[in-house]
Design an enzyme around this catalytic site. Structure first.
Site, PDB file in Angstrom:
ATOM      1  N   TRP A  56    -105.819-130.436 -29.438  1.00 11.44           N
ATOM      2  CA  TRP A  56    -104.871-129.363 -29.724  1.00 11.44           C
ATOM      3  C   TRP A  56    -105.498-127.975 -29.620  1.00 11.44           C
ATOM      4  O   TRP A  56    -104.963-127.000 -30.110  1.00 11.44           O
ATOM      5  CB  TRP A  56    -104.258-129.595 -31.108  1.00 11.44           C
ATOM      6  CG  TRP A  56    -103.594-130.921 -31.148  1.00 11.44           C
ATOM      7  CD1 TRP A  56    -102.391-131.271 -30.605  1.00 11.44           C
ATOM      8  CD2 TRP A  56    -104.134-132.123 -31.710  1.00 11.44           C
ATOM      9  NE1 TRP A  56    -102.148-132.604 -30.793  1.00 11.44           N
ATOM     10  CE2 TRP A  56    -103.188-133.158 -31.480  1.00 11.44           C
ATOM     11  CE3 TRP A  56    -105.298-132.430 -32.389  1.00 11.44           C
ATOM     12  CZ2 TRP A  56    -103.396-134.465 -31.899  1.00 11.44           C
ATOM     13  CZ3 TRP A  56    -105.501-133.735 -32.802  1.00 11.44           C
ATOM     14  CH2 TRP A  56    -104.562-134.724 -32.550  1.00 11.44           C
ATOM     15  N   GLY A  57    -106.683-127.918 -28.974  1.00 13.86           N
ATOM     16  CA  GLY A  57    -107.305-126.626 -28.716  1.00 13.86           C
ATOM     17  C   GLY A  57    -108.039-126.024 -29.890  1.00 13.86           C
ATOM     18  O   GLY A  57    -108.357-124.830 -29.891  1.00 13.86           O
ATOM     19  N   THR A 106    -111.285-125.787 -32.580  1.00 15.12           N
ATOM     20  CA  THR A 106    -112.724-126.016 -32.720  1.00 15.12           C
ATOM     21  C   THR A 106    -113.038-126.361 -34.176  1.00 15.12           C
ATOM     22  O   THR A 106    -112.174-126.242 -35.044  1.00 15.12           O
ATOM     23  CB  THR A 106    -113.503-124.736 -32.350  1.00 15.12           C
ATOM     24  OG1 THR A 106    -113.112-123.693 -33.256  1.00 15.12           O
ATOM     25  CG2 THR A 106    -113.234-124.313 -30.902  1.00 15.12           C
ATOM     26  N   PRO A 107    -114.284-126.768 -34.474  1.00  7.64           N
ATOM     27  CA  PRO A 107    -114.657-126.982 -35.877  1.00  7.64           C
ATOM     28  C   PRO A 107    -114.401-125.752 -36.752  1.00  7.64           C
ATOM     29  O   PRO A 107    -113.996-125.869 -37.905  1.00  7.64           O
ATOM     30  CB  PRO A 107    -116.147-127.323 -35.793  1.00  7.64           C
ATOM     31  CG  PRO A 107    -116.272-128.016 -34.461  1.00  7.64           C
ATOM     32  CD  PRO A 107    -115.345-127.247 -33.553  1.00  7.64           C
ATOM     33  N   ASP A 124    -110.823-125.597 -37.877  1.00 11.84           N
ATOM     34  CA  ASP A 124    -110.571-126.507 -38.986  1.00 11.84           C
ATOM     35  C   ASP A 124    -111.118-125.966 -40.307  1.00 11.84           C
ATOM     36  O   ASP A 124    -110.472-126.067 -41.349  1.00 11.84           O
ATOM     37  CB  ASP A 124    -111.190-127.883 -38.699  1.00 11.84           C
ATOM     38  CG  ASP A 124    -110.369-128.687 -37.710  1.00 11.84           C
ATOM     39  OD1 ASP A 124    -109.245-128.254 -37.395  1.00 11.84           O
ATOM     40  OD2 ASP A 124    -110.839-129.745 -37.262  1.00 11.84           O
ATOM     41  N   ALA A 125    -112.326-125.410 -40.250  1.00 16.00           N
ATOM     42  CA  ALA A 125    -112.930-124.867 -41.474  1.00 16.00           C
ATOM     43  C   ALA A 125    -112.072-123.732 -42.032  1.00 16.00           C
ATOM     44  O   ALA A 125    -111.903-123.601 -43.249  1.00 16.00           O
ATOM     45  CB  ALA A 125    -114.353-124.384 -41.192  1.00 16.00           C
ATOM     46  N   ASP A 142     -91.674-142.996 -47.306  1.00 16.09           N
ATOM     47  CA  ASP A 142     -90.796-143.686 -46.356  1.00 16.09           C
ATOM     48  C   ASP A 142     -91.638-144.384 -45.296  1.00 16.09           C
ATOM     49  O   ASP A 142     -91.390-144.254 -44.096  1.00 16.09           O
ATOM     50  CB  ASP A 142     -89.825-142.700 -45.715  1.00 16.09           C
ATOM     51  CG  ASP A 142     -88.692-143.398 -44.961  1.00 16.09           C
ATOM     52  OD1 ASP A 142     -88.310-144.515 -45.365  1.00 16.09           O
ATOM     53  OD2 ASP A 142     -88.184-142.835 -43.968  1.00 16.09           O
TER      54      ASP A 142
END
Length: 356
Positions: A75-76, A78-79, A82-83, A246
């Site tokens: 999804w383009g 980088t680490p 995310d951080a 669900d």
């Protein structure tokens, strides 16, 4: 499938140990010769996972071992992306100090990623299913096939309900796990409320069971582990656990590599604190055939409602379909809630360990 199970204990253990902050486990895998840049199906590396989960020591270790600071997932992100999403400031500084970049920029921190409606052609889109809230279409976004899920007007037109729904989508956007279907964004300036997720062309576990019937034990174990890993990620989510509410075979999809991913958290709620019991759910919400007794009885509930649904799915994989198939789902739920009825466990089908 047996080979797949062995592989999960092989090099992919590096990814698992990285996500859990298990520094010794990471060292063991690297000493075996596993590349620090090993990636899963979604191109997420050990550094992505450690950055996402806030495992500072593992991030340092992976970088020392030559992990690519700017590896890009499916999804383009980088680490560093995310951080930033999870507010791990110390890790952000470490990654930036090593030349880390965040190509999605503010997108990684926005309440809910919006996609301009001109980027997705909805006219003539292929209808591929019907979800809990509306139809699901196959569309193309930036050259990639994705699933577009439309939201019924009864939800989209109610400001309060829509606001709650958008909040849950923003939560889904923050989730990153190989066994969780990835949320991509919401179409903005659209007359309808439409959100995009990754498209898994192999369909749902419901479709697979309907087509192939019951699975052999190794396949059942591999599939059950996929679902369990995804659900464990939701239940261990910080700062609050995520209860799916669900979990059914229709809400478990298969990717091209044969792994299962959990989807559709539209009915999920965030538990107020770990182990909290407080939410009440109407008996008409969710799918009766997989509904835990306390939910049907409209009692307070916790994460165990998902465990109940999971057990029924595992049972179904051995059987090749739901038990009590001929009975109306609501009657099945009623007997489980008030008569303590449970599916049978034939010794012929179920090994003793599974029955236990």
């Amino acid at each position: 499938m047996q080979q797949q199970m062995i592989d999960l204990e092989g090099p992919y253990r590096l990814l698992y140990c990285s996500s859990k902050g298990d520094k010794d486990g990471v060292i063991q895998e690297i000493e075996k010769g596993v590349s620090p840049n090993l990636a899963d199906y979604d191109k997420r590396t050990a550094l992505h996972l450690a950055s996402c989960e806030g495992c500072t020591e593992v991030v340092d270790l992976l970088l020392e071992q030559g992990a690519d600071v700017n590896s890009i997932d499916r999804w383009g992100r980088t680490p560093l992306s995310d951080a930033r999403i999870f507010g791990h400031e110390e890790i952000c500084k470490i990654l930036e100090g090593r030349g880390g970049t965040d190509p999605v920029g503010l997108d990684s921190q926005s309440p809910c990623y919006e996609i301009d409606h001109t980027e997705v052609e909805m006219d003539g889109a292929t209808l591929i299913g019907e979800g809990a809230y509306g139809e699901v279409y196959l569309v193309k976004w930036r050259g990639t096939e994705v699933a577009a899920k439309t939201i019924r007007s009864s939800i989209a037109s109610n400001f309060r309900v829509k606001a709650t729904f958008m909040k849950e989508l923003a939560l889904w956007q923050r989730l990153r796990h190989p066994n969780i279907v990835q949320f991509l964004g919401v179409l903005k300036h659209s007359e309808r409320l439409i959100f995009l997720t990754e498209y898994l062309r192999n369909g749902s576990l419901y479709d697979i069971l309907k087509k192939k019937g019951r699975f052999d034990p190794p396949t059942t174990v591999a599939y059950a582990l996929d679902i369990a890993r995804g659900m464990n990620y939701l239940h261990e989510h910080k700062p609050h656990a995520i209860i799916h509410r669900d979990l059914t075979p229709r809400n478990v999809l298969q990717d091209e590599a044969g792994h299962l991913k959990v989807t559709d958290f539209g009915l999920s709620k965030i538990a107020q604190e770990k182990g909290a019991y407080g939410y009440k759910m109407t008996g008409g919400t969710g799918s009766f055939r997989y509904m835990a007794p306390e939910v049907y009885r409209r009692e307070a509930y916790g994460k165990s409602v998902d465990v109940f649904s999971f057990a029924l799915i595992v049972h179904e994989m051995f059987q090749g379909g739901p038990s009590n198939k001929a009975e109306p789902p609501e009657e099945v739920a009623d007997r489980r809630a008030y008569e303590d009825s449970r599916p049978s466990l034939s010794s012929f089908i179920y090994p003793e360990d599974f029955k236990t």
